[in-house]
Design an enzyme around this catalytic site. Structure first.
Site, short mmCIF file in Angstrom:
data_model
loop_
_atom_site.label_atom_id
_atom_site.label_comp_id
_atom_site.label_asym_id
_atom_site.label_seq_id
_atom_site.Cartn_x
_atom_site.Cartn_y
_atom_site.Cartn_z
CG HIS A 4 5.42 0.98 2.51
ND1 HIS A 4 4.76 2.12 2.12
CD2 HIS A 4 4.94 0.67 3.74
CE1 HIS A 4 3.94 2.50 3.09
NE2 HIS A 4 4.02 1.63 4.08
CG ASP A 27 -2.98 -13.06 2.11
OD1 ASP A 27 -2.00 -12.42 2.53
OD2 ASP A 27 -2.96 -14.29 1.91
CG HIS A 28 0.06 -12.80 -1.05
ND1 HIS A 28 -0.18 -13.28 0.21
CD2 HIS A 28 1.38 -13.06 -1.31
CE1 HIS A 28 0.94 -13.85 0.68
NE2 HIS A 28 1.89 -13.71 -0.21
CG HIS A 74 2.80 -2.74 6.64
ND1 HIS A 74 3.95 -2.35 7.27
CD2 HIS A 74 2.24 -1.60 6.17
CE1 HIS A 74 4.07 -1.02 7.19
NE2 HIS A 74 3.05 -0.55 6.52
CB CYS A 111 3.89 6.08 4.83
SG CYS A 111 4.60 5.47 6.36
CD GLU A 115 1.08 0.82 9.74
OE1 GLU A 115 0.15 1.40 9.16
OE2 GLU A 115 1.98 1.43 10.37
CG HIS A 137 -0.35 0.55 2.47
ND1 HIS A 137 -0.94 1.55 3.21
CD2 HIS A 137 0.80 0.23 3.10
CE1 HIS A 137 -0.18 1.81 4.26
NE2 HIS A 137 0.87 1.04 4.22
#
Lengths: 154, 154, 154, 154, 154, 154
Positions: free
Chosen positions: B44, B84-85, B46, B38, B136, B19
């Site tokens: 980037h 997810d992913h 998480h 950010c 996060e 994100h």
């Protein structure tokens, strides 16, 4: 003149990066089959955990293998400023310019090479570097100790 | 007829996403000032940790608030398959179509709304939903309980 | 004009301090009986873990309750610079000058008061502060929410 | 007569101590420069985590390398009773009487020597001792395996 | 006469038990469908993690809500000696004699009732008890605060 | 033709099992003395944590030592389907049929042998297997690397 104990010291750091698993040596179908959801072209990301281990004699006067302040500066310069809050495939030359797949195996090799160089550049003995560990998730972890498949490296 | 105890049950799941923090209501300079690293346009990512808490009476026959098998299926359908992913800003309609900033505050609100809907869609009582927590990183954590600033929600 | 969700955000920090449990209101014998090994006059120490939780509406433009950069600066000024790598009983005025026992209960109350003041001093709404949690060890944890025994505080 | 598998068993314990990094071989200015905040004369402290690893053959009758009850008693006598809730520099002879700096490198060496002696004193084979790991914080970790800089020790 | 702060103190303990999920109010087929692998007649087991939270005023002389030495003795007598290294269904009367299913919901309710009783039996104010949390695995967690479905308990 | 780096990859899995420590080579009195509460005939249980480490060259095209999807399938077939939600002593032939004590030392040896066989059965190089670690609790951990007391194994 007494013998000094040899100690392994490990510093833990974290970085948060985006990446995609995609090999330019493979077809799109092979990439999809092998990397599955990790091949998503829009990328995904991780909180990576990095462990840098040095192995060396304890200095008799200071009681230290290496000052942690120095080691933290080396890791910052060698790894964190390149990977933290970055897209590994797009922004890191070691991956982008050589079309290396950003598996965590390769992230560990990159960290090893970069930290070994930075230790030397800052005037430290590069042979202190013993092990790099990178955790991709809490379940998947990768270690590199400078070995190659036809001998022990560096 | 005896009273049943009320228990809070929490299921922990993880997802790995890319994100970028960027607000379309702010100038580029403001985005850079407020979100700093950010705001990196290449994104980037998480390993997010999600905690879903239900609050309900324990069923006398089964000893359960809700069958964990059912709760896991709800979370999979409501959150994991979307995040997810994935790249949150690019691939998740709730963020992309409404130009919502993908802060973890908002990820928690999204998870709340989506799980509440999915509970209802699968025939469960949506008022069981008590709390969403999203971590996060190991140092930054966010909780949403359906409250809004002019009253207690849903 | 739409309602904004209310979110709890938690920042985790650590600090390493020496201390001793000793009450000036008790005899030496009572101190030894009540605090046992924690009463050791040469002190012992801990890696404390601090969790600071704010509760507030999510800003519609930024998607944030408060910028984490600001919260980290507040915690640094209010708590870490006073407690980290310090002897709590000897070097922290809140304990020393008022002969308060450095139990983790009291560390949590100190952190609450100091962060509330610092929030106000830096121009933030002090009513954002919702909860302080301090872990003394992995097994012992303490929470303060500004309550007192004759009413709800601050 | 069959071969027995060799297994590494690790016991984890914790202890909470105060200490100060200060070398009597260095000037005050050097101590301040090298150890910085860790040189605070009023001391600070940590929750140390100790991992003791034995390496030995599994006993065919019991399925054990060594009974954990025995290992726990050895660790208690060799390390915990000396370091837990103590000031390392002031109360532990190995550091105080030899003016050794209480770095975690040296804490690991102390634990190795003390556990090896205690194993022998309680009638166990001291060569079972394989590794001592001491974590000072969640980010800094140190390992000693009895090696010295001109050969492999003990 | 000054107001005392109210603090929540939490003690963490672990216990290792065997159990089976099986309801005597359900048919074998229903048990198998609802509890699946957890219905295995040979039992399975867990390392449970128990968190006991008290809520009370901080004593001005000691700086404590309750002495941890006392709380640990209460938890040992009320929970650990009954559940640790036991088969819950076979050896714990609260489950066996009342045919209660050994879900972690019910383990939390048992711990609440038993600790409340033990606090009173040892002369402490039972209304200090605020919350019981039991983690069955790292992903599944259950909380009981004495509430029942027609009102707030005790 | 370039050298490939050798990397250690570790996959973490968990399983929940019941067991009892009891040796058929020892008297009941000896079993009780040696294994104490772990000898409880009604069994107890654990959430075991399994770490499987492979050591191998990184494939130049994929950047992987082995595809994690494949490794997870191997671990599922070799270990998890046999041990998860099972009673080890009663349901696992390797223990039951050979009267092996279900210490975690032996669980690690079982996992090693079973994974080595399954790797071969699924067409992978069994010499990739480098280390098995099994954590019985957060404090007790056991590692097997295929060594035996008269040489290095497998």
């Amino acid at each position: 003149m007494s013998k000094q104990p040899i100690v392994y010291m490990t510093r833990r750091e974290t970085f948060s990066s985006a990446h995609r698993l995609h090999s330019f040596e493979l077809s799109d179908a092979e990439n999809q089959r092998i990397f599955a959801k990790c091949n998503n072209p829009h990328s995904h990301g991780h909180n990576y955990v990095l462990y840098v281990t040095l192995r060396g004699a304890v200095n008799a006067a200071t009681g230290m293998v290496m000052n942690l302040v120095d080691l933290k500066r080396v890791i910052q310069a060698a790894v964190l400023q390149h990977l933290d809050h970055r897209n590994i495939d797009v922004e890191v030359a070691w991956f982008r310019d050589h079309q290396r797949v950003s598996t965590t195996e390769n992230v560990a090799v990159f960290a090893w090479e970069s930290i070994a160089s930075e230790l030397a550049a800052q005037g430290f003995d590069q042979s202190l570097l013993h092990e790099i560990r990178v955790d991709e998730t809490e379940n998947n972890s990768f270690v590199f100790r400078g070995e190659t498949d036809v001998g022990i490296g560096h």
